[in-house]
Design a protein around this motif. Structure first.
Motif, mmCIF file in Angstrom:
data_model
loop_
_atom_site.group_PDB
_atom_site.id
_atom_site.type_symbol
_atom_site.label_atom_id
_atom_site.label_comp_id
_atom_site.label_asym_id
_atom_site.label_seq_id
_atom_site.Cartn_x
_atom_site.Cartn_y
_atom_site.Cartn_z
ATOM 1 N N GLY A 171 0.798 -1.217 0.000
ATOM 2 C CA GLY A 171 0.000 0.000 0.000
ATOM 3 C C GLY A 171 0.829 1.263 0.000
ATOM 4 N N ASP A 172 2.163 1.141 0.109
ATOM 5 C CA ASP A 172 3.074 2.292 0.080
ATOM 6 C C ASP A 172 3.953 2.142 -1.154
ATOM 7 O OD1 ASP A 172 4.840 4.334 0.439
ATOM 8 O OD2 ASP A 172 5.793 3.525 2.250
ATOM 9 N N PHE A 173 3.588 2.799 -2.251
ATOM 10 C CA PHE A 173 4.298 2.620 -3.512
ATOM 11 C C PHE A 173 5.750 3.077 -3.402
ATOM 12 C CE2 PHE A 173 5.660 4.406 -7.633
ATOM 13 C CZ PHE A 173 5.706 3.234 -8.370
ATOM 14 N N ALA A 174 5.970 4.242 -2.813
ATOM 15 C CA ALA A 174 7.345 4.730 -2.685
ATOM 16 C C ALA A 174 8.184 3.767 -1.849
ATOM 17 C CB ALA A 174 7.347 6.125 -2.063
ATOM 18 N N GLY A 175 7.589 3.192 -0.807
ATOM 19 C CA GLY A 175 8.306 2.216 0.016
ATOM 20 C C GLY A 175 8.681 0.981 -0.777
ATOM 21 N N ARG A 176 7.782 0.496 -1.654
ATOM 22 C CA ARG A 176 8.095 -0.646 -2.505
ATOM 23 C C ARG A 176 9.257 -0.314 -3.444
ATOM 24 N NH1 ARG A 176 4.064 -4.793 -3.228
ATOM 25 N NH2 ARG A 176 3.699 -5.473 -1.086
ATOM 26 N N CYS A 177 9.224 0.896 -3.998
ATOM 27 C CA CYS A 177 10.298 1.307 -4.901
ATOM 28 C C CYS A 177 11.640 1.358 -4.162
ATOM 29 C CB CYS A 177 9.983 2.675 -5.511
ATOM 30 S SG CYS A 177 8.592 2.663 -6.658
ATOM 31 N N LEU A 233 11.689 11.681 -4.167
ATOM 32 C CA LEU A 233 11.362 12.303 -5.442
ATOM 33 C C LEU A 233 10.063 11.724 -6.001
ATOM 34 C CD1 LEU A 233 12.805 14.313 -7.509
ATOM 35 C CD2 LEU A 233 13.324 12.248 -8.798
ATOM 36 N N ILE A 234 9.874 10.414 -5.853
ATOM 37 C CA ILE A 234 8.634 9.766 -6.311
ATOM 38 C C ILE A 234 7.443 10.329 -5.540
ATOM 39 C CG2 ILE A 234 7.387 7.572 -6.321
ATOM 40 C CD1 ILE A 234 10.114 6.227 -6.920
ATOM 41 N N ARG A 235 7.612 10.533 -4.234
ATOM 42 C CA ARG A 235 6.516 11.116 -3.441
ATOM 43 C C ARG A 235 6.178 12.522 -3.936
ATOM 44 N NH1 ARG A 235 9.283 8.521 1.354
ATOM 45 N NH2 ARG A 235 7.998 6.724 1.863
ATOM 46 N N MET A 236 7.195 13.278 -4.349
ATOM 47 C CA MET A 236 6.941 14.627 -4.877
ATOM 48 C C MET A 236 6.183 14.564 -6.195
ATOM 49 S SD MET A 236 10.642 16.343 -4.049
ATOM 50 C CE MET A 236 11.244 16.470 -2.367
ATOM 51 N N ILE A 237 6.539 13.618 -7.062
ATOM 52 C CA ILE A 237 5.854 13.485 -8.350
ATOM 53 C C ILE A 237 4.394 13.093 -8.132
ATOM 54 C CG2 ILE A 237 5.762 12.120 -10.468
ATOM 55 C CD1 ILE A 237 8.842 11.967 -10.328
ATOM 56 N N LEU A 238 4.158 12.190 -7.176
ATOM 57 C CA LEU A 238 2.788 11.774 -6.868
ATOM 58 C C LEU A 238 2.052 12.789 -6.005
ATOM 59 C CD1 LEU A 238 3.413 7.989 -6.080
ATOM 60 C CD2 LEU A 238 2.397 8.945 -8.146
ATOM 61 N N ARG A 239 2.796 13.773 -5.493
ATOM 62 C CA ARG A 239 2.248 14.803 -4.607
ATOM 63 C C ARG A 239 1.573 14.178 -3.384
ATOM 64 N NH1 ARG A 239 0.530 19.691 -8.786
ATOM 65 N NH2 ARG A 239 2.380 19.480 -10.054
#
Length: 1010
Positions: A171-177, A233-239
């Motif tokens: 459920g945490d995409f950035a964490g998976r990345c 950076l991914i979190r920033m792109i996904l806002r």
């Protein structure tokens, strides 16, 4: 003095040109003209890694350090640091800003747009969601797309059995990345990219459309950043930052006036450049709204759960000289502000701006120039304004209007209608189109109107806007003086399936980005027509994100096609998708669902969907609301759910769905075959619609009584439905001799009849049939459903419309009066009239007594007698019953009670143990409370207050809704001491604690002791 002015170093100048242009009209020169005093940085911006090391990570650590746990809750406050969490948070942010000022300069905008990217309006959306980013990372890292790591990113919502992903990142995409990147990072130390370089790369990324080009930008990030930096950076792109501090806190620390300026401009660049000096404060003129700059609009307060309409009206601040308030219909659309400026150089001479409530720029869709022909709205506004209007800012709602039905359509169709109208170059008057309903004017001819009263602003609106029919219209309102005028209007909008009402104070000023009692929303209650709730079988599950990651957070429910089918039949276990529900579940509920269905779920394969579950969509590709996993009904469970109403939707196979569905409880006592079937639900729905239709007619009659009766007579029209039943088998007669019947639709009540069956019935009793409306004074037209052709007839106001039940009543009465001469029954307003002209209202009311009992017709059944009896007390009961109108609990799908600050809103609670001094009944029990229980009750009391509820001092106080006790023995003591109506609910204190830690108001019935 000139030598004292700091000179930027060479690196700072290069960065400035790289970020803001090279000095041409589109770069720094244009910015210098718009922001002549904007700050310049003296040195290059800080490394991107400092945002993580000095700001994001410390804020998260502070948030986790002070996060309450069950152990700390039992132990009570101890070992606290000298700084509160709020003070520690502010210190972290303040230190970073101070570091920036010292090492870089006063232009904090490059950092601010990365810290709160969701507020950055200068950078367009990237057009990248989780799966698209996952594919780019897979391509950048050259990972096999069938590998476990690739699958773990693409299926980021799935729990940890895929690959080596742990359940903590489900459920945490950035964490998976991060898990995938950390094993393949090109550098383990922090990268050297500066914040300015990251911004430039992100600006470039936002302009790209192809996956190949976007992957090139990600390769740069991959070479120059470590895994942690790319994750942020991914979190920033996904806002989706979630750094442990709100934008309000960050803006307030940057400058005391920052939030105020952002509210009127929605411009982060302006906030950073005009307020770079904390000692320079804005004056009143600098905080007003401006043309072509988006602002944060005023919002309406939520209707409280406890309190009658008179209390709501008192909040609108009536005075002795002016006790008026305004009632407006709440529209189901998108809040939109419209800016218009005269510009002789522009095509058509006018320029427009459109922004949503969340500051999204819609000029691309609705148009920016009057002379453009490829937009959905602006090209039609040439005559919308008075000749003397040079510029204006309007506040209103963009809705969808169906020109064929001449009626508003649900919000979900707005974007489709706008795109369709954009392609409608000829401007034809058919189909669906955007319609802008204006309810406020905030700026007119270079004058800001927000300091003026609503009444003054409305007068300005009327003088400035002429409107364009079914394009731009002024939203009407009703001026009321008594709370008793609210209920009829609410009943009216409920009957028309509207959103609700908004009450407004005409003496109030416009307050930007504020939700106060000058505007109050009143919405219809959750439905109780379906026996309080519906029991449906679960057929699919959706994985959640965040704290609900790794498990199902919502479920797809269906209706059984044929519950009597036997194993081996084609329809055995077959279900049509009906609605999706995710609100109202507690952790215990989720655990129960997991326990009962573990090992029974199957991954949904879009290429080979299960034949027993049909989703919404076109027959060749039914994929709407596709679940992540599915389950056989025979292995599933039944959920009891409630909702606001039923609405049409092509997203589900039923073609209809529940609006704002909410889970109530698991039905462990019911098997899958006990769940609702399609036929059972449709029968239930038909009964409800019939009852609602009768209430609607009652309302129309009450309204029509106020109109003066006229003597002119109109031809008569009767009504039917679309359903079929067995034909009528009664004896023939000549009851309808001399009458002509125009049958438009089928019939529904008192039994289902097709159009052909009604025509045969009429002919069998002497009636003549016609196939169109004529001027025959003896014409009777049949219709009971508001189809387009029936609505068109109503709109012309040329005929009365009668329900087909009148035909059955005439035949039944003739059969009962054996030996008497057959005659036509006079028309009864409630029972027989589907649409009644005001001119005939008084005459038809003389056919029944004051309670609706006919003077000439025998009662048909016990249900009709019960209805008449239920009407009698209402004549003498003028008090409004608040139970009939529950308060708003939903906002376009978002449940208010899921917000901790509002979850107990409207509750007035007496704690039996805490206030022994104020109630004699509690004195004996207070002494038995040990220290641990006292702490638990004190916490519960604080939870109620923080969640928007009110803690009362005694049982005798007005408006009490709940009493919290310790056990059943104390509940009995409370019941003996209660002398108020309505009786409050008596709950155990564990209910308050459970609600708080679940983050939602759970079902009360499990915790009730009275």
């Amino acid at each position: 003095m000139a030598e004292d002015i700091p000179i930027p170093d060479e690196d700072a100048v290069k960065e400035q040109k790289l970020q803001y242009g090279s000095g041409d009209n589109n770069g720094e020169a244009a910015l210098d003209s718009k922001y002549p005093n904007r700050p310049r940085n003296l040195h290059k911006t800080l490394p991107f890694s400092t945002l993580l090391a000095d700001l994001f990570n410390p804020l998260l650590e502070n948030s986790q350090k002070h996060r309450p746990t069950a152990a700390r809750r039992r132990q009570g406050p101890q070992g606290q640091s000298s700084l509160s969490p709020h003070e520690a948070r502010r210190n972290i942010i303040d230190r970073y800003i101070s570091k920036w000022r010292k090492e870089v300069g006063d232009d904090f905008y490059p950092a601010m747009r990365l810290i709160i990217p969701e507020k950055d309006r200068d950078r367009p959306m990237y057009g990248l969601k989780e799966k698209a980013i996952a594919k780019i990372i897979i391509k950048t890292l050259k990972i096999n797309k069938d590998s476990e790591d690739a699958k773990s990113m693409v299926n980021w919502k799935l729990p940890g059995q895929l690959g080596k992903a742990t359940s903590s990142t489900a459920g945490d995409f950035a964490g998976r990345c991060f898990e995938v990147l950390s094993k393949r990072q090109m550098r383990s130390t922090p990268g050297e990219m500066t914040i300015a370089e990251v911004n430039n790369a992100l600006d470039h990324l936002a302009q790209l459309g192809s996956e190949e080009e976007q992957a090139k930008v990600f390769k740069v990030f991959y070479r120059r950043m470590n895994a942690e930096e790319i994750t942020w950076l991914i979190r920033m792109i996904l806002r989706q930052m979630k750094i442990g501090a709100t934008e309000k806190t960050i803006l307030d620390i940057w400058h005391p006036d920052a939030e105020t300026l952002f509210n009127v401009s929605s411009n982060l660049r302006r906030v950073c450049w005009e307020l770079f000096d904390p000692n320079l404060r804005l004056d009143g003129g600098d905080t007003g709204i401006a043309l072509m700059e988006c602002f944060q609009p005023q919002l309406a307060a939520f209707q409280k759960q406890v309190g009658s309409f008179d209390k709501m009206v008192n909040k609108l601040k009536p005075t002795l000289d002016d006790d008026s308030f305004w009632i407006e219909e709440k529209l189901d659309g998108e809040r939109m502000q419209l800016h218009m400026v005269d510009d002789p150089s522009a095509p058509g001479g006018k320029k427009f701006g459109f922004w949503s409530r969340k500051a999204k720029d819609y000029a691309y869709l609705y148009g920016s120039l009057l002379g453009q022909t490829d937009n959905a709205f602006a090209r039609f506004l040439g005559d919308a304004f008075a000749p003397n209007v040079k510029n204006i800012i309007l506040d209103g709602e963009m809705i969808t209007w169906d020109m064929d039905l001449d009626h508003i359509v649900g919000f979900g169709t707005l974007k489709t209608a706008a795109i369709s109208e954009k392609e409608n170059r000829n401007g034809t008057n058919t189909g669906q189109r955007p319609l802008y309903r204006v309810f406020d004017c905030l700026y007119l001819n270079d004058t800001v109107l927000t300091p003026y009263t609503l009444r003054d602003r409305r007068n300005a609106l009327k003088s400035a806007v002429k409107g364009v029919h079914r394009r731009l219209e002024i939203h009407p309102y009703i001026e009321a003086h008594s709370y008793t005028e609210i209920e009829p209007e609410l009943r009216k909008v409920v009957a028309e399936a509207s959103e609700g009402l908004v009450l407004k104070n005409p003496r109030s000023m416009y307050r930007l980005n504020e939700r106060n009692d000058d505007w109050i929303k009143v919405k219809p209650e959750y439905m109780s027509e379906f026996g309080e709730s519906l029991d449906c079988v679960v057929v699919g599950g959706y994985f959640g994100s965040g704290h609900r990651g790794g498990a199902h957070s919502s479920f797809l429910c269906g209706l059984l096609v044929n519950k009597n089918a036997k194993e081996g039949d084609a329809d055995y276990e077959k279900c049509f998708s009906f609605f999706k529900v995710g609100g109202g579940f507690s952790r215990e509920d989720y655990a129960s669902v997991r326990g009962r269905t573990e090992g029974k779920w199957h991954t949904w394969d879009a290429k080979r969907p299960p034949p027993i579950i049909e989703l919404g969509g076109h027959a060749e590709n039914r994929q709407h609301e596709r679940p992540d996993e599915w389950i056989r009904p025979s292995e599933s469970l039944v959920l009891e759910c409630k909702a606001a109403t039923v609405e049409s939707s092509d997203k589900f196979r039923m073609g209809i769905t529940l609006r704002f569905p909410r889970f109530k409880q698991l039905r462990n006592d019911k098997g899958w075959k006990d769940a609702l079937s399609i036929s059972e639900f449709m029968e239930l729905k038909d009964n409800v619609e019939r009852e609602v239709g009768e209430k609607e007619k009652e309302f129309k009659i009450e309204q029509s009584r106020r109109k003066k009766a006229r003597t002119s007579k109109k031809p008569l029209v009767v009504a039917g439905t679309d359903t079929v039943s067995t034909p009528y088998a009664g004896p023939h007669s000549k009851i309808f001799k001399g009458l002509s019947f125009f049958v438009m639709t089928d019939a529904l009540t008192p039994s289902k009849k097709s159009k052909a069956e009604i025509e045969s019935l009429v002919q069998a009793h002497g009636g003549k049939l016609v196939q169109r409306e004529t001027k025959d004074p003896n014409l009777i037209v049949i219709a009971e459903k508001r189809l387009v052709k029936v609505l068109s007839l109503e709109k012309r106001e040329s005929n009365n419309i009668v329900k087909p039940i009148w035909i059955w009543d005439c035949i039944r009465q003739s059969e009962a009066d054996v030996g008497a001469i057959p005659f036509m029954l006079p028309f009864e307003p409630n029972r027989h009239m589907f649409y009644l002209l005001p001119d005939d209202q008084l005459e038809y009311e003389t056919h029944v007594d004051e309670f609706g009992d006919s003077y000439t017709r025998d009662l048909t059944d016990v249900a009709e007698l019960r209805t008449i009896f239920s009407n009698m007390p209402r004549k003498f009961d003028n008090d409004f019953h608040q139970e009939n109108f529950l308060t708003q609990t939903e906002d376009h799908g978002n449940p208010l009670t899921n917000l901790k600050t509002h979850m107990f809103s409207g509750m007035k609670v007496f704690f039996f143990f805490f206030f022994s001094s104020s109630s004699s009944s509690s004195s004996s029990s207070s002494s038995t409370i040990n220290s641990e229980t006292s702490i638990a009750f004190q916490l519960a009391k604080n939870y109620i207050r923080f969640g928007g509820g009110v803690v009362l001092e005694g049982l005798e106080e007005d408006g009490i809704t709940h009493v919290v006790v310790g056990d059943e023995r104390e509940a009995k003591g409370v019941r003996r001491g209660l002398f108020v109506t309505p009786l409050p609910r008596i709950l155990g204190w564990a209910w308050v604690e459970r609600c708080w830690w679940e983050g939602t108001r759970v079902d009360e019935e499990r915790f009730m002791w009275g």
